[in-house]
Write a protein that holds these residues in place. Sequence first.
Motif, PDB file in Angstrom:
ATOM      1  N   ALA A  21      39.872  45.589  36.039  1.00 41.97           N
ATOM      2  CA  ALA A  21      39.635  44.605  36.819  1.00 41.97           C
ATOM      3  C   ALA A  21      41.094  44.932  37.803  1.00 41.97           C
ATOM      4  N   ALA A  22      42.430  44.769  37.027  1.00 36.94           N
ATOM      5  CA  ALA A  22      43.372  45.207  38.142  1.00 36.94           C
ATOM      6  C   ALA A  22      44.197  46.546  38.443  1.00 36.94           C
ATOM      7  N   LYS A  23      43.015  47.231  37.316  1.00 32.57           N
ATOM      8  CA  LYS A  23      43.430  48.713  37.705  1.00 32.57           C
ATOM      9  C   LYS A  23      42.547  49.113  38.789  1.00 32.57           C
ATOM     10  N   ASN A  26      36.589  51.601  43.697  1.00 30.70           N
ATOM     11  CA  ASN A  26      35.918  52.124  43.008  1.00 30.70           C
ATOM     12  C   ASN A  26      35.145  51.368  42.265  1.00 30.70           C
ATOM     13  N   PRO A  27      33.847  51.337  42.158  1.00 31.40           N
ATOM     14  CA  PRO A  27      32.621  50.784  41.471  1.00 31.40           C
ATOM     15  C   PRO A  27      33.041  51.062  39.653  1.00 31.40           C
ATOM     16  N   VAL A  28      33.438  52.058  39.458  1.00 36.13           N
ATOM     17  CA  VAL A  28      33.394  51.865  37.971  1.00 36.13           C
ATOM     18  C   VAL A  28      34.356  51.186  37.096  1.00 36.13           C
ATOM     19  N   PRO A  29      35.021  50.702  37.884  1.00 34.29           N
ATOM     20  CA  PRO A  29      35.815  49.296  36.438  1.00 34.29           C
ATOM     21  C   PRO A  29      34.673  48.499  36.648  1.00 34.29           C
ATOM     22  N   SER A  30      34.145  48.009  37.640  1.00 28.36           N
ATOM     23  CA  SER A  30      33.715  47.353  37.316  1.00 28.36           C
ATOM     24  C   SER A  30      32.540  46.790  37.112  1.00 28.36           C
ATOM     25  N   TYR A  76      40.802  47.711  41.332  1.00 25.41           N
ATOM     26  CA  TYR A  76      41.277  46.452  42.944  1.00 25.41           C
ATOM     27  C   TYR A  76      42.136  47.824  43.425  1.00 25.41           C
ATOM     28  N   ILE A  77      41.886  48.005  45.051  1.00 25.44           N
ATOM     29  CA  ILE A  77      43.286  48.614  45.433  1.00 25.44           C
ATOM     30  C   ILE A  77      42.994  47.577  46.658  1.00 25.44           C
ATOM     31  N   ARG A  78      44.285  47.019  46.844  1.00 25.20           N
ATOM     32  CA  ARG A  78      44.658  46.436  48.301  1.00 25.20           C
ATOM     33  C   ARG A  78      44.549  46.918  49.623  1.00 25.20           C
ATOM     34  N   GLY A  79      43.266  45.755  50.343  1.00 21.70           N
ATOM     35  CA  GLY A  79      42.924  46.385  51.647  1.00 21.70           C
ATOM     36  C   GLY A  79      41.566  46.732  51.948  1.00 21.70           C
ATOM     37  N   ARG A  80      41.138  47.559  51.046  1.00 23.32           N
ATOM     38  CA  ARG A  80      39.393  48.352  50.658  1.00 23.32           C
ATOM     39  C   ARG A  80      38.864  47.026  49.841  1.00 23.32           C
ATOM     40  N   MET A  81      37.718  47.277  50.573  1.00 26.23           N
ATOM     41  CA  MET A  81      36.689  46.533  49.794  1.00 26.23           C
ATOM     42  C   MET A  81      35.351  46.555  48.615  1.00 26.23           C
ATOM     43  N   VAL A  82      34.742  45.641  48.991  1.00 25.76           N
ATOM     44  CA  VAL A  82      33.627  46.139  47.632  1.00 25.76           C
ATOM     45  C   VAL A  82      32.798  47.234  48.263  1.00 25.76           C
ATOM     46  N   PRO A  83      32.270  48.358  46.920  1.00 26.27           N
ATOM     47  CA  PRO A  83      31.045  49.133  47.152  1.00 26.27           C
ATOM     48  C   PRO A  83      29.812  49.364  48.552  1.00 26.27           C
ATOM     49  N   ILE A  84      29.586  48.504  49.065  1.00 24.13           N
ATOM     50  CA  ILE A  84      28.920  48.071  50.185  1.00 24.13           C
ATOM     51  C   ILE A  84      28.380  48.768  51.634  1.00 24.13           C
ATOM     52  N   VAL A  85      28.326  49.425  51.317  1.00 27.86           N
ATOM     53  CA  VAL A  85      28.184  49.811  52.962  1.00 27.86           C
ATOM     54  C   VAL A  85      28.114  48.113  53.917  1.00 27.86           C
ATOM     55  N   VAL A  86      28.640  48.179  54.532  1.00 17.21           N
ATOM     56  CA  VAL A  86      29.127  46.234  55.794  1.00 17.21           C
ATOM     57  C   VAL A  86      29.541  47.905  57.215  1.00 17.21           C
ATOM     58  N   THR A 115      29.469  45.615  31.480  1.00 17.85           N
ATOM     59  CA  THR A 115      28.611  46.279  30.627  1.00 17.85           C
ATOM     60  C   THR A 115      29.386  45.042  29.570  1.00 17.85           C
ATOM     61  N   GLY A 116      31.195  45.519  29.401  1.00 15.23           N
ATOM     62  CA  GLY A 116      32.102  44.441  28.504  1.00 15.23           C
ATOM     63  C   GLY A 116      31.304  43.907  28.098  1.00 15.23           C
ATOM     64  N   ILE A 117      31.285  43.022  29.260  1.00 12.92           N
ATOM     65  CA  ILE A 117      30.707  41.195  29.089  1.00 12.92           C
ATOM     66  C   ILE A 117      29.721  41.469  28.636  1.00 12.92           C
ATOM     67  N   VAL A 118      28.885  41.876  28.395  1.00 16.37           N
ATOM     68  CA  VAL A 118      27.324  41.346  28.087  1.00 16.37           C
ATOM     69  C   VAL A 118      27.627  42.118  26.433  1.00 16.37           C
ATOM     70  N   VAL A 119      28.034  43.147  26.291  1.00 15.41           N
ATOM     71  CA  VAL A 119      28.692  43.333  24.596  1.00 15.41           C
ATOM     72  C   VAL A 119      29.068  42.112  24.114  1.00 15.41           C
TER      73      VAL A 119
END
Length: 125
Positions: free
Chosen positions: A50-52, A75-79, A54-64, A84-88
């Motif tokens: 999650a820390a890697k 980048n939505p891939v780390p999230s 996150y980019i300061r100043g950017r938003m969640v990848p939802i078009v607003v 997925t890791g939490i579920v596993v």
Amino acid sequence: MVSHLFMNVEETVSVILFGIGFTMLLLHQNLIKKIMGMNIMDTAVYLFLAAKGYIRGRMVPIVVDGVREVSAYINPVPSGLVLTGIVVSVSTTALMLALTIRLYERYGSLDLDEILTRAKEEEKA
């Protein structure tokens, strides 16, 4: 050197947490404590991802508000990997706890050395 640790405090905390979990996994003989160590290690990995991601100043990848530039979003891939890791992790923990209950019912102990000793005695008999 110290300033770099404070600049990357999330990564530093995740490495410390991973070390704590790994130490618990190696040094404790109690199966519940080993499961707790695994969960702490999982949490450390999720924090690191999650820390890697996150980019300061950017938003969640939802078009607003019609903003469609890629540079405005993280980048939505780390999230996705963290979710997925939490579920596993939850399902793996549930399986480990179920097996621990079965071992306790059979051998009457949660100490790994004692369980192995009793299992060898059963095998000889």
